[in-house]
Design an enzyme around this catalytic site. Structure first.
Site, short mmCIF file in Angstrom:
data_model
loop_
_atom_site.label_atom_id
_atom_site.label_comp_id
_atom_site.label_asym_id
_atom_site.label_seq_id
_atom_site.Cartn_x
_atom_site.Cartn_y
_atom_site.Cartn_z
N TRP A 1 0.81 -1.23 0.00
CA TRP A 1 0.00 0.00 0.00
C TRP A 1 0.84 1.27 0.00
O TRP A 1 0.28 2.38 -0.01
CB TRP A 1 -0.96 -0.01 1.20
CG TRP A 1 -2.09 -0.98 1.07
CD1 TRP A 1 -2.41 -1.71 -0.05
CD2 TRP A 1 -3.05 -1.33 2.06
NE1 TRP A 1 -3.52 -2.48 0.19
CE2 TRP A 1 -3.94 -2.27 1.49
CE3 TRP A 1 -3.26 -0.95 3.39
CZ2 TRP A 1 -5.01 -2.82 2.19
CZ3 TRP A 1 -4.34 -1.49 4.09
CH2 TRP A 1 -5.19 -2.42 3.50
N LYS A 2 2.16 1.10 0.07
CA LYS A 2 3.07 2.26 0.06
C LYS A 2 2.58 3.33 1.05
O LYS A 2 2.04 2.99 2.10
CB LYS A 2 3.21 2.79 -1.37
CG LYS A 2 3.59 1.68 -2.35
CD LYS A 2 4.04 2.16 -3.69
CE LYS A 2 4.37 0.95 -4.56
NZ LYS A 2 4.99 1.29 -5.82
N GLU B 1 11.90 1.70 -4.38
CA GLU B 1 11.74 3.10 -3.95
C GLU B 1 12.66 3.40 -2.78
O GLU B 1 13.17 4.52 -2.66
CB GLU B 1 10.26 3.36 -3.58
CG GLU B 1 9.40 3.48 -4.84
CD GLU B 1 7.94 3.05 -4.66
OE1 GLU B 1 7.46 2.97 -3.52
OE2 GLU B 1 7.29 2.79 -5.70
N GLY C 1 1.32 -3.13 -6.26
CA GLY C 1 1.22 -1.78 -5.71
C GLY C 1 -0.15 -1.20 -6.01
O GLY C 1 -1.14 -1.45 -5.31
N GLY C 2 -0.22 -0.43 -7.08
CA GLY C 2 -1.43 0.31 -7.45
C GLY C 2 -2.72 -0.50 -7.39
O GLY C 2 -3.72 -0.06 -6.81
P1 PGA Z 1 2.82 -1.28 -9.02
O1 PGA Z 1 3.87 -1.32 -7.78
O2 PGA Z 1 2.02 -2.55 -8.95
O3 PGA Z 1 2.00 -0.04 -8.76
O4 PGA Z 1 3.63 -1.19 -10.27
C1 PGA Z 1 4.53 -2.49 -7.44
C2 PGA Z 1 5.44 -2.25 -6.26
O5 PGA Z 1 6.01 -1.15 -6.17
O6 PGA Z 1 5.64 -3.12 -5.39
#
Ligand code: PGA
Length: 249
Positions: free
Chosen positions: A10-11, A98, A235-236
């Site tokens: 979920w960042k 990241e 992620g998204g």
């Molecule tokens: P994303 O991110 O599915 O939005 O490309 C994946 C992640 O950063 O783990």
């Protein structure tokens, strides 16, 4: 047989109420998913609340990072793996691109954090992956090999039981550009070959290698059809319960 893992990262996207809402929406919609392990990764400050609300469900909770020091110590602003375990996390994502790009993480720090995670009883989801420039200059295998060997250096065969690798090509993260299933498989097969060299074929065959980078309900099936792809780090598409549940199911 390797049990697949579908993990949602979920960042830094959700406020507490949103995290709880998504977790609660997810609970019934993945309740019958016995074919894979389901993991979600909220931010540190939401871990306890989310883990409490998911108690008794089949959804496990991961942190997105941990300190390289395993024990309580004088490290202002850091959170130890032991503390994550204490509030209900079972997994921790380590060395996400990241963090490597924006927070100076190196294979050395990833290695220390991985050891701290294992020492505290967590499962570590260790991320590796090449940038676009590295792929275009055909350095992708070299780069990923250095990351895998560096991140896992010094780990024993029994340590590897609690290691999950996530291959996430940096150019595919959040960009909508997924690696083709063939490109992903090529790298996953390569990573498994390195693991066989470092920890033996039997161990390598047991380790789950997840693909990450623009995974969506529309492309998960083709990715999962590849021999060495054992799940996804999403992620998204993990931010909405509905799309994440579709990926899981
Ligand atoms: P994303 O991110 O599915 O939005 O490309 C994946 C992640 O950063 O783990």
């Amino acid at each position: 047989m390797r049990k697949p893992v579908i993990a949602g990262n979920w960042k830094m996207y959700k406020l507490l109420s949103e995290a709880v809402e998504t977790a609660l929406a997810l609970k019934p919609s993945v309740a019958n998913a016995n074919h894979c392990e389901v993991v979600i990764a909220p931010v540190f400050v939401h871990l306890k609340t989310v883990a409490d609300r998911l108690e008794g469900s089949n959804i496990l909770v991961a942190a997105q990072n941990c300190a390289p020091e395993a024990k309580q110590s004088a490290n202002t602003g850091e959170v130890s793996a032991e503390m994550l375990k204490d509030v209900g996390a079972s997994h921790v994502i380590i060395g996400h691109s990241e963090r490597r790009q924006f927070y100076c993480e190196t294979d050395e720090s990833v290695n220390k954090k991985t050891k701290a995670a294992l020492q505290s009883g967590l499962t570590a989801i260790v991320c590796v992956g090449e940038s676009l420039a590295e792929r275009e200059s055909e350095k992708l295998f070299e780069v990923v090999e250095i990351q895998v060997r560096g991140s896992l250096g010094g780990l024993t065969v029994s340590d590897m039981e609690r290691i999950i690798i996530a291959y996430e090509p940096v150019w595919a993260i959040g960009t909508g550009k997924t690696a083709t299933p063939e490109q992903a498989q090529e790298m996953h097969g390569f990573i498994r070959k390195i693991l066989a060299e470092t920890h033996g074929g039997e161990t390598a065959d047991k380790i789950r290698i997840l693909y990450g980078g623009s995974v969506k309900p529309e492309n998960i099936k083709d990715l999962m059809n590849q021999t060495d792809i054992d799940g996804a780090l999403v992620g998204g598409a993990s931010l909405e319960a509905e799309s994440f549940a579709k990926i899981v199911n």
